[in-house]
Design an enzyme around this catalytic site. Structure first.
Site, PDB file in Angstrom:
ATOM      1  N   GLY A  15       0.828  -1.209   0.000  1.00 41.51           N
ATOM      2  CA  GLY A  15       0.000   0.000   0.000  1.00 41.51           C
ATOM      3  C   GLY A  15       0.857   1.251   0.000  1.00 41.51           C
ATOM      4  N   ARG A  76       0.862  -5.348  -6.212  1.00 43.52           N
ATOM      5  CA  ARG A  76       1.071  -6.652  -5.584  1.00 43.52           C
ATOM      6  C   ARG A  76       1.551  -7.619  -6.685  1.00 43.52           C
ATOM      7  NH1 ARG A  76      -0.007  -5.444  -0.176  1.00 43.52           N
ATOM      8  NH2 ARG A  76      -1.724  -3.967  -0.046  1.00 43.52           N
ATOM      9  N   ASP A 107       5.294  -5.013   6.010  1.00 44.42           N
ATOM     10  CA  ASP A 107       5.846  -6.320   6.352  1.00 44.42           C
ATOM     11  C   ASP A 107       5.796  -7.317   5.196  1.00 44.42           C
ATOM     12  OD1 ASP A 107       3.109  -6.602   6.415  1.00 44.42           O
ATOM     13  OD2 ASP A 107       3.006  -7.390   8.457  1.00 44.42           O
ATOM     14  N   THR A 130       4.060   2.590   5.743  1.00 40.47           N
ATOM     15  CA  THR A 130       2.675   2.151   5.910  1.00 40.47           C
ATOM     16  C   THR A 130       2.013   3.076   6.925  1.00 40.47           C
ATOM     17  OG1 THR A 130       1.230   0.431   6.809  1.00 40.47           O
ATOM     18  CG2 THR A 130       3.499   0.417   7.568  1.00 40.47           C
ATOM     19  N   ASP A 132      -0.295   2.331   8.925  1.00 42.49           N
ATOM     20  CA  ASP A 132      -0.793   1.600  10.096  1.00 42.49           C
ATOM     21  C   ASP A 132       0.159   1.617  11.287  1.00 42.49           C
ATOM     22  OD1 ASP A 132      -3.150   0.936   8.825  1.00 42.49           O
ATOM     23  OD2 ASP A 132      -2.405  -0.981   8.094  1.00 42.49           O
ATOM     24  N   ASP A 134       2.490  -0.422  12.116  1.00 38.94           N
ATOM     25  CA  ASP A 134       2.434  -1.750  12.721  1.00 38.94           C
ATOM     26  C   ASP A 134       3.686  -2.585  12.469  1.00 38.94           C
ATOM     27  OD1 ASP A 134       2.058  -2.059  10.008  1.00 38.94           O
ATOM     28  OD2 ASP A 134       0.326  -3.384  10.166  1.00 38.94           O
ATOM     29  N   ARG A 176      -6.644  -2.573  10.307  1.00 36.45           N
ATOM     30  CA  ARG A 176      -7.259  -3.898  10.413  1.00 36.45           C
ATOM     31  C   ARG A 176      -6.633  -4.719  11.530  1.00 36.45           C
ATOM     32  NH1 ARG A 176      -6.732  -5.022   5.611  1.00 36.45           N
ATOM     33  NH2 ARG A 176      -8.807  -4.455   4.897  1.00 36.45           N
TER      34      ARG A 176
END
Length: 328
Positions: A15, A76, A107, A130, A132, A134, A176
């Protein structure tokens, strides 16, 4: 003895996130500073398989530090998940004279880089991109700060409407698997409740909290919901449930979606991207490989890719406590 690196490839994968262009710019210009050639690889690993390369110099990255998204595009690649696909990618890099790779992504992108390094001994360095936030080994990923500011700005605008019409708004944000955006933006925007995947608030407690808000004189409320919240209901199901039990509330839903990933990067993300890009290139030139560059306590650090992929940052419990106090 490690091979002398004369040409470095850079790609963005997974992303997109604000700050990726600033990182590309940093990698390209750090290469130029050290008299190393740089090649931009378009469309991530898929572009590597198809040989979609372009030589990049300092002037080719003019006026991109302020732009969201990624000029190198992202895609992707199922083909890269196969041994044959990775062999083709490796042949293309060797044919183009590329000696090392900087991968900007999350990741999944790092997993691809780690496998590529293991199979071919090809030097790789990761930059975390990213929204997120994360990824283990860095307190901030590229795009996280910008996304927070975007979400807070949106919630501020939604609150104007909520207050004008005495409404309850459920605002769904990205995350998510990690509630960092929801928790931080929720506190920053003064949300009455914050629902995140790391904590199961429970429907009963949510109802109780909203009832207390109503009883205390609050005429409007904002509930921030991470898209991976553990209650087992999506944001529209939550709306229906609350309407059934608290019919006095006029409820609306706003799903912020991909606008969180767009827009000009914040100053923080631009500076972070610049610092990480320099460290990535210089670490490769020093003979290091299979690391992710990150930032911890304002120091640029290196974390083995395997740890960055498999490690996990728990949610900040103190922030959860602050959120509870602020919603009083």
């Amino acid at each position: 003895m490690s091979k002398t690196i004369k040409k470095i490839g850079v790609l963005t994968s997974g992303g997109d996130s604000p700050g990726m262009n600033a990182a590309i710019r940093s990698v390209v210009r750090t290469c130029a500073f050290h008299n190393v050639e740089c090649v931009g690889i378009y469309r991530g690993y898929q572009g590597m398989i198809e040989g979609d390369f372009k030589e990049m110099g300092p002037r080719s990255v003019n006026n991109i530090v302020n732009k969201g998204g990624t000029i190198l595009k992202s895609a992707r690649s199922k083909e890269f998940m196969t041994k044959e696909g990775r062999q083709t990618a490796h042949k293309n890099l060797v044919a183009a004279g590329v000696d090392a790779l900087v991968v900007i992504g999350g990741d999944g992108s790092f997993t691809g880089a780690e496998v590529f390094n293991e199979e071919f001994g090809f030097p790789v360095m990761g930059i975390p991109g990213t929204i997120d936030n994360d990824i283990f080994g860095t307190s901030h990923t590229l795009g996280y700060d910008t996304a927070l500011n975007t979400v807070v700005d949106c919630i501020d605008k939604i609150r104007d409407t909520a207050s004008s019409h005495n409404r309850l708004f459920f605002v769904e944000v990205m995350g998510r698997d990690a509630g960092h955006i929801a928790l931080n933006a929720g506190i920053g925007a003064g949300a009455e409740e914050i629902l995140i995947p790391e904590e199961d608030l429970g429907l009963d407690r949510l109802l109780e909290s909203l009832q207390k808000s109503k009883a205390s004189g609050k005429s409007s409320s904002i509930v921030v919901v991470a898209e991976g919240d553990k209650m087992g209901k999506n944001v529209f199901e939550l709306k229906d449930y609350i309407e059934q039990h608290l019919p006095e509330y006029d409820i609306r839903v706003s799903v912020l979606g991909h606008m969180q990933r767009g827009g000009a990067p914040s100053c923080y993300d631009r500076v972070l991207a610049s610092r990480l890009g320099v460290k990535a290139v210089e670490s490769l030139l020093e003979g290091k490989s299979n690391y992710m560059v990150g930032i911890l306590q304002d120091e640029v650090t290196l974390t083995p890719l395997e740890q960055a992929i498999k490690g996990h940052y728990p949610i900040d419990m103190e922030l959860l406590r602050v959120s509870d106090i602020m919603s009083t």
